[in-house]
Design a protein around this motif. Sequence first.
Motif, short mmCIF file in Angstrom:
data_model
loop_
_atom_site.label_atom_id
_atom_site.label_comp_id
_atom_site.label_asym_id
_atom_site.label_seq_id
_atom_site.Cartn_x
_atom_site.Cartn_y
_atom_site.Cartn_z
N MET A 1 0.84 -1.21 0.00
CA MET A 1 0.00 0.00 0.00
C MET A 1 0.87 1.25 0.00
O MET A 1 0.55 2.23 -0.68
CB MET A 1 -0.95 -0.01 1.20
N ALA A 2 1.95 1.24 0.75
CA ALA A 2 2.87 2.38 0.76
C ALA A 2 3.43 2.61 -0.65
O ALA A 2 3.52 3.74 -1.12
CB ALA A 2 4.01 2.13 1.75
N ARG A 3 3.78 1.51 -1.32
CA ARG A 3 4.31 1.63 -2.68
C ARG A 3 3.25 2.18 -3.63
O ARG A 3 3.53 3.05 -4.46
CB ARG A 3 4.81 0.27 -3.17
N VAL A 4 2.00 1.70 -3.51
CA VAL A 4 0.92 2.17 -4.39
C VAL A 4 0.68 3.67 -4.19
O VAL A 4 0.55 4.41 -5.16
CB VAL A 4 -0.37 1.36 -4.17
N ILE A 5 0.64 4.11 -2.96
CA ILE A 5 0.43 5.54 -2.70
C ILE A 5 1.57 6.36 -3.27
O ILE A 5 1.36 7.37 -3.93
CB ILE A 5 0.25 5.80 -1.19
N ASN A 6 2.80 5.90 -3.05
CA ASN A 6 3.97 6.61 -3.56
C ASN A 6 3.96 6.64 -5.09
O ASN A 6 4.19 7.69 -5.71
CB ASN A 6 5.24 5.97 -3.03
N GLU A 7 3.67 5.51 -5.71
CA GLU A 7 3.65 5.46 -7.17
C GLU A 7 2.50 6.30 -7.74
O GLU A 7 2.67 6.95 -8.78
CB GLU A 7 3.51 4.01 -7.65
N THR A 8 1.36 6.29 -7.08
CA THR A 8 0.24 7.11 -7.54
C THR A 8 0.62 8.58 -7.52
O THR A 8 0.37 9.32 -8.47
CB THR A 8 -1.01 6.87 -6.64
N ALA A 9 1.26 8.99 -6.45
CA ALA A 9 1.70 10.39 -6.34
C ALA A 9 2.74 10.71 -7.41
O ALA A 9 2.68 11.77 -8.04
CB ALA A 9 2.26 10.65 -4.95
N ARG A 10 3.67 9.81 -7.64
CA ARG A 10 4.70 10.05 -8.66
C ARG A 10 4.10 10.11 -10.06
O ARG A 10 4.47 10.95 -10.88
CB ARG A 10 5.78 8.98 -8.57
N MET A 11 3.14 9.22 -10.35
CA MET A 11 2.48 9.23 -11.66
C MET A 11 1.70 10.53 -11.85
O MET A 11 1.76 11.13 -12.93
CB MET A 11 1.55 8.03 -11.80
N ALA A 12 1.00 10.95 -10.82
CA ALA A 12 0.24 12.21 -10.90
C ALA A 12 1.20 13.36 -11.15
O ALA A 12 0.90 14.27 -11.94
CB ALA A 12 -0.56 12.43 -9.62
N ARG A 13 2.33 13.34 -10.49
CA ARG A 13 3.34 14.39 -10.66
C ARG A 13 3.84 14.41 -12.12
O ARG A 13 4.00 15.47 -12.71
CB ARG A 13 4.48 14.13 -9.68
N LEU A 14 4.07 13.22 -12.68
CA LEU A 14 4.51 13.13 -14.07
C LEU A 14 3.44 13.65 -15.03
O LEU A 14 3.76 14.14 -16.12
CB LEU A 14 4.85 11.69 -14.44
N MET A 15 2.18 13.57 -14.62
CA MET A 15 1.08 14.08 -15.43
C MET A 15 0.82 15.56 -15.18
O MET A 15 -0.13 16.13 -15.69
CB MET A 15 -0.18 13.26 -15.16
N GLY A 16 1.69 16.20 -14.39
CA GLY A 16 1.61 17.63 -14.20
C GLY A 16 0.81 18.10 -12.99
O GLY A 16 0.52 19.28 -12.87
N ALA A 17 0.45 17.18 -12.11
CA ALA A 17 -0.35 17.56 -10.94
C ALA A 17 0.53 17.63 -9.69
O ALA A 17 1.44 16.83 -9.52
CB ALA A 17 -1.47 16.55 -10.72
N ARG A 18 0.23 18.59 -8.84
CA ARG A 18 0.84 18.65 -7.50
C ARG A 18 0.07 17.69 -6.62
O ARG A 18 -1.12 17.52 -6.78
CB ARG A 18 0.75 20.06 -6.92
N VAL A 19 0.76 17.07 -5.66
CA VAL A 19 0.12 16.07 -4.80
C VAL A 19 0.37 16.42 -3.34
O VAL A 19 1.49 16.75 -2.95
CB VAL A 19 0.67 14.66 -5.10
N VAL A 20 -0.70 16.34 -2.55
CA VAL A 20 -0.59 16.48 -1.10
C VAL A 20 -1.23 15.26 -0.46
O VAL A 20 -2.37 14.91 -0.77
CB VAL A 20 -1.28 17.77 -0.59
N LEU A 21 -0.48 14.60 0.39
CA LEU A 21 -0.97 13.47 1.16
C LEU A 21 -1.31 14.00 2.54
O LEU A 21 -0.50 14.68 3.17
CB LEU A 21 0.12 12.40 1.26
N CYS A 22 -2.52 13.72 3.01
CA CYS A 22 -2.92 14.28 4.29
C CYS A 22 -3.59 13.24 5.18
O CYS A 22 -4.02 12.19 4.71
CB CYS A 22 -3.83 15.48 4.09
N GLY A 23 -3.66 13.58 6.47
CA GLY A 23 -4.35 12.74 7.43
C GLY A 23 -3.59 11.53 7.91
O GLY A 23 -4.19 10.58 8.40
N MET A 24 -2.28 11.55 7.77
CA MET A 24 -1.50 10.39 8.17
C MET A 24 -1.51 10.22 9.68
O MET A 24 -1.17 11.13 10.42
CB MET A 24 -0.05 10.53 7.66
N GLN A 25 -1.90 9.04 10.12
CA GLN A 25 -1.90 8.71 11.54
C GLN A 25 -0.46 8.50 12.01
O GLN A 25 0.40 8.08 11.23
CB GLN A 25 -2.71 7.42 11.79
N PRO A 26 -0.16 8.78 13.28
CA PRO A 26 1.20 8.62 13.78
C PRO A 26 1.79 7.21 13.56
O PRO A 26 2.95 7.08 13.18
CB PRO A 26 1.07 8.91 15.28
#
Length: 121
Positions: A58-83
């Motif tokens: 799941m960590a890899r999927v989130i990271n890859e999703t963010a990287r792919m979005a970035r490659l498509m020209g979008a800024r990415v913010v991940l929020c709400g991460m539990q400690p």
Amino acid sequence: MEIPILKLKNILLTSIQSDMNDDDALKYQSDVMSTLEKSGAKGLVIDITAMDIIDSFMARVINETARMARLMGARVVLCGMQPMVALTLVEMGRELIGVDTALNLDKGFDKLVKMFNEGVD
């Protein structure tokens, strides 16, 4: 499991509300990329507030999703991460490259709006 992807102005908002299996995670990733392409959004907020645990896949999927979005020209913010999720990511040696973070959905959305207003790439 279908995870809603909402568009507000030029930002996509998505909130993972429960733990996902591997197939759900890959479908989520595909849905986000497809919606990003169709909508032309310039920002993506991924809210993981409801995730109490995270595994390496799941960590890899989130990271890859963010990287792919970035490659498509979008800024990415991940929020709400539990400690405990943050601790797990650090212990696994997972870095979120090219992803800004915010405490909650409200602050994540505001962070993207501020980036756009300041012209940050």
